[in-house]
Design an enzyme around this catalytic site. Structure first.
Site, PDB file in Angstrom:
ATOM      1  N   ASP B 304       0.842  -1.199  -0.048  1.00 35.22           N
ATOM      2  CA  ASP B 304       0.162  -0.159  -0.014  1.00 35.22           C
ATOM      3  C   ASP B 304       0.782   1.197   0.132  1.00 35.22           C
ATOM      4  OD1 ASP B 304      -2.415   1.529   0.440  1.00 35.22           O
ATOM      5  OD2 ASP B 304      -1.849   1.617   2.642  1.00 35.22           O
ATOM      6  N   ASP B 675      -1.633  -0.593   6.036  1.00 37.29           N
ATOM      7  CA  ASP B 675      -1.839  -0.181   7.370  1.00 37.29           C
ATOM      8  C   ASP B 675      -3.588   0.107   7.346  1.00 37.29           C
ATOM      9  OD1 ASP B 675      -2.080   1.896   5.644  1.00 37.29           O
ATOM     10  OD2 ASP B 675      -1.384   3.280   7.289  1.00 37.29           O
ATOM     11  N   ASP B 679      -6.518  -2.313   3.138  1.00 38.26           N
ATOM     12  CA  ASP B 679      -5.507  -3.334   2.808  1.00 38.26           C
ATOM     13  C   ASP B 679      -6.065  -4.494   3.196  1.00 38.26           C
ATOM     14  OD1 ASP B 679      -4.131  -1.063   1.617  1.00 38.26           O
ATOM     15  OD2 ASP B 679      -3.488  -0.560   3.485  1.00 38.26           O
TER      16      ASP B 679
END
Lengths: 320, 934
Positions: B304, B675, B679
């Site tokens: 991410d 985080d 995700d």
């Protein structure tokens, strides 16, 4: 610096923390060409000299090997050697003579060598009772001796196939018409005599059955002194083996003619085993055995070859 | 197996030798499982037994969390953790709002407002209701009340700034993710099966041979006394014995010892002080102890962007007000004395600029008891701007309903917020309409992307400097926002306000209608200036990515950000190389055909360039990805395999998960890092998921670092597959032993001890050769093992009752024993060393390359310390093209793929030769791997 900082600082120094943080001082060898080539060269330069020394030791040993199992069967019986050996009425004495090729320094070890004899057979190896050998009469500890544990409902001492098949050829040596004295004491391991075979255990009910295996034992001598038995019961791991018979404590000169009178009692004919008589001196390495020396020289020289090849490879194509 | 062994007729060895380890193994694994279960039980219990208030029949009762049922009304107090997903039905706030902190879910620390579901009378008031709430599943109660995420508060959020709230419990929806089996487990299972088959074959062959030998030869051996008639099972005895002997081939203990090693790895992750977030003090935690060794086998890392690669903490860096650049020299506008002087002097442009910075947002200021003001913002950009404004003495002090309070240079200015024109990704700007309480003037304040603001400047305004500023800032990797304002006439506002209200309550195409209405207001701006905000990269990110890529690990960045930002960030963290060394291929298009064409074009380029030493990455946006995954899955899969780097922007959480699945279906090991809540699906889907707790993410870099460290762990299992070595060594030990200890020395115990010591010596050296890094522990394990072998055997040799009495002493006195040992070691290890070196040098694996890179990098103790070719060449290839790197983050920049073949040949120790090899082998292997998918 705060207290916690100092705390972690202290922690970091302790061995456990080094471990948990995976920060133990590490050495990471990498297979660099130099390192590998040096290793091989090193192996080569160590192994070749050691191999040569070993070979020399092996060559310094004088060894006389005489096969007698066929020669000792009189010509008429050679068609059926088994019935010859099993027939007690035929005398089994036999003699052979040989010339000493090289000066042999005392002590000269006398071995008998058996080939194609499977002392390592599982059924055979297990068929013994260490307890009985050390402590004697023990009705219960002999079940391991199958199939030779009792005879006429009485236990056999020593029981088991190994003892039952005791080698019983005997040898006497004559040089220049005079008998060469053979020392047959201390041929077994000291540890066996003292700790494995009992001083108060006497042979009992041994070789009394219908089927008689090998040699008989003098029932008045304790097992700890029956050295032939002790030697025999150190079973061999390989089907060809030598067992110590005795020592000649006199030097033999070149071209001395030694005549051996032997009693060819032991049956190896039924399974095609060979019997040989071996006289050998020793070196610091033991008996005659070129294998180690040759292997050392071989490994050493191939290491040097590999080192050379790698060096060439490294110089010609330093990694594409 | 052990049971058969108890049958003394066939047992080849002492039963204790099988039963002992078996019992030990079971004991160890059982106790490990029990310990894990117990810990799980404890944490479950803690969560389940937490006390919560529940309203039942009008009375508040306290019950345990596990007793909450769907439909219960749960009552929460301020700062409570939300025990389960709730639909809000009431709060202490008169407007029916409550604030929740969702940090535990998505790492965003700002407070989110949640509205109480209003469902007064569906028949009468449904339009108004619908107008207020966007439709969003799931529906309850026959879809009378559409619920949105705005009405629900999710489990493990915290209630903040709200005295109380109550809600109806929804299902505890979060399921247990399916257990992740590691590649190793699968391999062991396969291996065990193969070994079993092999074993059966061996047993059959040897058993038949044994029986034949017994009948032809052994029966003649009178000294063995074979009975003539055996029992009925006689034929089975020999095969069964061989079966028992071979049973050690199936490594019972390997699974258990691997389990132990794995949990140790996991413990190492937990312990690692390097992986503690320094700001929050949260240590890393390995939840799944079983998959740690897979970390070393990762081939694809999906990451991410926000919060993972970047800190997700925006910092106001530079600005350009009315053509004057601030912060260019120091890199920090807040410290620029020019700007500070301008603020102190009250320059009207600057004051207006700061006003926009301070109030053109949806930030909520919170005054703590000490008087300090902190801000809760939904977007980190707004947070950065408000904080920067506050530092420049324009303090956004208070918000009371619609009245804003701003303190500037000691005076208090009040504004009434009339309207908020919220940010949407299409409009790319947000505005507020405020009324100055003193003067009564109505002002429109806007901020937004350059393309959404600058074209709407009033005719005659020079926007060139602003365009330049935007370009300059973008090149530095900064996020830019343009600030603008316009004064509104009272009647203009009134007229527009009506339209806006109407648009806000339409049911059809509301978003579009609102946008249109907003457009009517947002024009003829007076552009005030440009702000530049830095989205800081995490510490060590470029270096980490560099190292991982050198290790042959492929990186994919999956982000919800827009393309430009994503590419910019990718550049700044070494993710992709700037032109001309790197090449970016774009897959876009709105229709199927366009996407298809673009995909094919990219694929073609990729095929051509994959043999060239060029760094090719492709960029795809969510829309094109959707089409590609749906209709051109095969082509996209091939592309995915060919490409080492990819940037996927504007992707949804489910697309992230789809991508992970795609790679997994090609048999690649994937690792996902993220985080945010978006995700979660990707993390669950991946072979290894790394979650970053909290906003902070030093751990991202650290966790990634960890996976490198553990690469060496895989050698543990590599050695398992090196059975050819073992076979060779067995032959060596056997041949040497029986020849060296022939004839008079062939006593059984001695010979077996010689063979055993040979094995032990070889084993020590094999382990030593396979070990990549020696710490004191490794030395202890390897050589300690050897020493222990001798000590134990000496002890046994000293016991008269043991079968091995005096054997070891006798052997140790014989020179031939030691000569044999060194012969076995040299003969056994020589060829292995030669082969290993050959492979290592001429066909290096990932580990070796990494090892070398590692060696080059740090002051690590080394054995053979001579490195023939230092790396002077690489410095030359350092591209002068790092314009897009803001700071020289990576002083030792090493090219992944050298341009000239000459330099790569001579640059020993860099990743170059390996990468080259890698790209070729990937090509050839990719198709075979791909077959599965077709």
């Amino acid at each position: 610096m705060t207290d916690t900082d100092r705390g972690t600082q202290r922690d970091r120094d302790s061995a456990f923390s080094l471990f948990t943080q995976q920060s133990l001082p590490a050495c990471k060898p990498v297979l660099t060409p130099e390192w590998v080539i040096m290793t091989f060269l090193f192996i080569g330069f160590i192994f070749i000299p050691v191999g040569l020394v070993t070979l020399r030791a092996s060559h310094s040993v004088v060894e006389i090997v005489e096969r007698y199992d066929i020669g000792c069967v009189p010509e008429p019986f050679r068609i059926d050697k088994v019935s010859y050996i099993q027939d007690d009425s035929i005398p089994k004495n036999c003699s052979l003579s040989f010339k000493v090729p090289k000066y042999m320094k005392a002590p000269i070890y006398i071995y008998y060598q058996l080939e194609n004899y499977y002392q390592n057979h599982r059924r055979y190896v297990k068929s013994r009772s260490d307890k009985q050998l050390l402590h004697g009469q023990n009705e219960h500890g002999i079940s391991s001796c199958q199939p030779v544990e009792v005879n006429n409902d009485r236990p056999i001492i020593p029981c088991g196939l190994i003892a039952w098949s005791l080698f019983n050829d005997t040898f006497t040596f004559i040089r220049n018409r005079a008998e060469l004295k053979v020392n047959r004491k201390n041929i077994a391991w000291k540890s066996d005599r003292e700790h494995k075979f009992g001083k108060n255990v006497y042979p009992f009910n041994f070789q009394n059955g219908t089927l008689i295996g090998g040699g008989k034992l003098n029932p008045t001598i304790p097992l700890s002194d029956q050295e032939d038995l002790i030697v025999w019961m150190r079973t061999s791991a390989l089907p060809s083996f030598r067992k110590l018979y005795g020592r000649i404590e006199k030097d033999l000169d070149v071209d001395d003619v030694v005549v051996v009178h032997l009693m060819n009692n032991y049956n190896t004919y039924s399974f095609g085993g060979k019997k040989k008589l071996v006289l050998s001196t020793t070196s610091w390495l033991g008996g005659k055995n070129d294998f180690l020396g040759l292997a050392y020289v071989f490994i050493g020289s191939s290491s040097v070859t590999i080192a050379v090849v790698f060096t060439l490879l490294h110089l010609l194509s330093p990694r594409h | 197996m052990g049971a058969v062994q108890l049958w003394s007729l066939i047992t080849p060895v002492n039963p204790a030798s099988t039963w002992g380890p078996l019992i030990f193994i079971f004991a160890v694994s059982a106790s490990k499982e029990a310990w894990d279960d117990y810990n799980r039980y404890l944490s479950d219990k803690k969560a389940n037994e937490k006390l919560v208030w529940v309203v039942r029949q009008g009375i508040r009762k306290q019950i345990q969390a596990q007793d909450i049922h769907v439909g219960n009304i749960v009552w929460l107090r301020e700062n409570d953790e939300v025990p389960c997903d709730l639909v809000l039905i009431g709060t202490s706030d008169p407007q029916g709002l409550c604030y929740v902190e969702t940090a535990a879910l998505d790492g965003e620390t700002d407070l989110k407002t949640r509205g109480v579901i209003e469902c007064p009378n569906p028949d009468k008031d449904i339009t108004r209701f619908d107008a207020n709430l966007r439709l969003f599943p799931p529906f309850i109660d026959n879809d009378v009340c559409p619920l949105t995420i705005k009405n629900t508060i999710l489990q493990s959020c915290y209630l903040r700034n709200t005295e109380w709230a109550c809600g109806v419990a929804l299902g505890m929806s979060r399921g247990i993710p399916e257990p992740k089996l590691t590649a190793m487990d699968a391999m062991i299972d396969k291996l065990t099966g193969a070994i079993f088959v092999f074993q059966i074959v061996v047993v059959m062959v040897l058993g038949i041979a044994g029986n034949v030998w017994k009948d032809t030869e052994a029966r003649k051996q009178w000294y063995v006394q074979y009975p003539i008639e055996g029992p009925w099972y006689e034929l089975l005895v020999i095969p069964l014995r061989f079966e028992l002997l071979c049973s050690i081939m199936i490594p019972i203990s390997i699974k258990v010892s691997l389990d132990l090693v794995k949990s140790l790895y996991a413990k190492f992750i937990d312990w690692d002080a390097e992986m503690i977030d320094y700001e929050t003090g949260i240590p890393s935690h390995a939840t799944n102890t079983a998959i740690s060794e897979d970390l070393g086998q990762v081939e694809y890392i999906m990451t991410d962007k926000t919060g993972t690669l970047t800190e997700n903490r925006m910092i106001f860096r530079r600005c350009c007000i009315s053509g004057v650049f601030y912060g260019n020299e120091s890199g920090d506008a807040l410290k620029d004395t020019k700007l500070l002087n301008a603020v102190a002097g009250g320059s009207p442009d600057v004051v207006q600029f700061l006003t926009v910075m301070a109030i053109c947002n949806t930030v909520v200021p919170i005054k703590s008891k000490t008087g300090a003001i902190s801000y809760k913002a939904q977007s980190q950009d707004e947070d950065a701007l408000v904080n920067a404004a506050a530092q420049l003495h324009m303090v956004y002090a208070n918000k009371n309903a619609n009245i804003l309070e701003i303190r500037f240079n000691g005076s208090v200015i009040k504004y009434e917020v009339l309207e908020i024109l919220e940010f949407t990704s299409d409009r790319k700007r947000m505005s507020v309409v405020v009324k100055d309480c003193q003067t009564g003037k109505i002002v429109l304040l806007s901020k937004g992307a350059d393309e959404a603001i600058l074209p709407y400047a009033f005719v005659g305004q020079q926007t060139r400097t602003f365009i330049e500023a935007v370009e300059q800032y973008a090149q530095l990797g900064l996020r830019t926002l343009c600030l603008a304002f316009r004064e509104l006439r009272e009647d203009e506002y009134q007229e527009w306000s009506l339209m806006f209200k109407e648009a806000s309550s339409t049911l059809v195409d509301r978003e579009w209608r609102i946008a249109e209405v907003c457009q009517r207001l947002e024009h003829d701006f007076e552009v005030l200036g440009v702000t530049a905000i830095e989205d800081r990269l995490q510490d060590g990110v470029p270096e980490t990515i560099e190292t991982l890529r050198k290790a042959g690990i492929n990186f994919w960045m999956l982000t919800g950000d827009k393309q430009n930002t994503a590419i910019q960030i990718a550049l700044s963290c070494n993710f992709i190389s700037p032109e001309p060394k790197g090449q970016l291929l774009l897959i876009d298009g709105k229709t199927e055909d366009e996407v298809c064409r673009s995909l094919e074009r990219v694929l073609l380029t990729m095929r051509i360039t994959s043999s060239e030493p060029k760094d090719v990455a492709f960029v795809v946006d969510g829309w094109a990805l959707e089409i590609a995954l749906k209709h051109y899955r095969k082509a996209f899969t091939e592309l995915a395999i060919l490409s080492r780097t990819a940037i996927c922007c504007r992707v949804t959480p489910s697309q992230k998960a789809q991508l992970v699945e795609l790679l997994k279906s090609c048999d690649y090991r994937t690792l996902a890092i993220g985080d945010g809540g978006n995700d979660v699906r990707m993390i669950q889907q991946a072979d290894i998921g790394v979650g970053i707790s909290g906003r902070e993410g030093l751990q991202a870099a650290r966790a990634a670092d960890y996976s490198i460290g553990s690469v060496s762990g895989t050698s543990l299992f590599n050695s398992a597959s090196e059975s050819e070595y073992i076979c060779w060594m067995a032959i060596v030990v056997f041949v040497i032993t029986i020849h060296a200890y022939a004839y008079e020395k062939s006593e059984m115990e001695e010979l077996s001890m010689v063979a055993l010591s040979g094995c032990i010596w070889l084993q020590a050296f094999v382990v030593a050769l396979e070990t990549n890094s020696f710490t004191i522990l490794q030395h202890l394990a390897i050589w300690g093992n050897l020493v222990a072998f001798y000590v134990i055997n000496w002890i046994f040799s000293a016991i008269p009752a043991s079968g091995m009495y005096t054997i070891m002493f006798r052997l140790c006195r014989q020179p031939s024993y030691w000569i044999t040992m060194s012969l076995i070691v040299a003969a056994g290890m020589g060829p292995v060393l030669a082969l290993k070196y050959f492979r290592y040098t001429y066909r290096p694996s990932k580990i070796n390359t990494l090892q070398q890179a590692e060696r080059m990098g740090g002051p690590i103790l080394t054995l053979g310390n001579i490195e023939p070719h230092p790396r002077p060449m690489e410095k030359e290839v350092v591209s002068p093209l790092q314009i897009s790197q803001p700071k020289n983050r990576n002083p030792v920049y090493e090219p992944l793929l050298s341009d000239s073949p000459n330099s790569s040949r001579r640059s020993l120790g860099s990743g170059a030769p390996f990468d080259f090899f890698q790209s070729q082998s990937r090509l050839s292997s990719s198709y075979s791997r791909n077959c599965k998918d077709n």
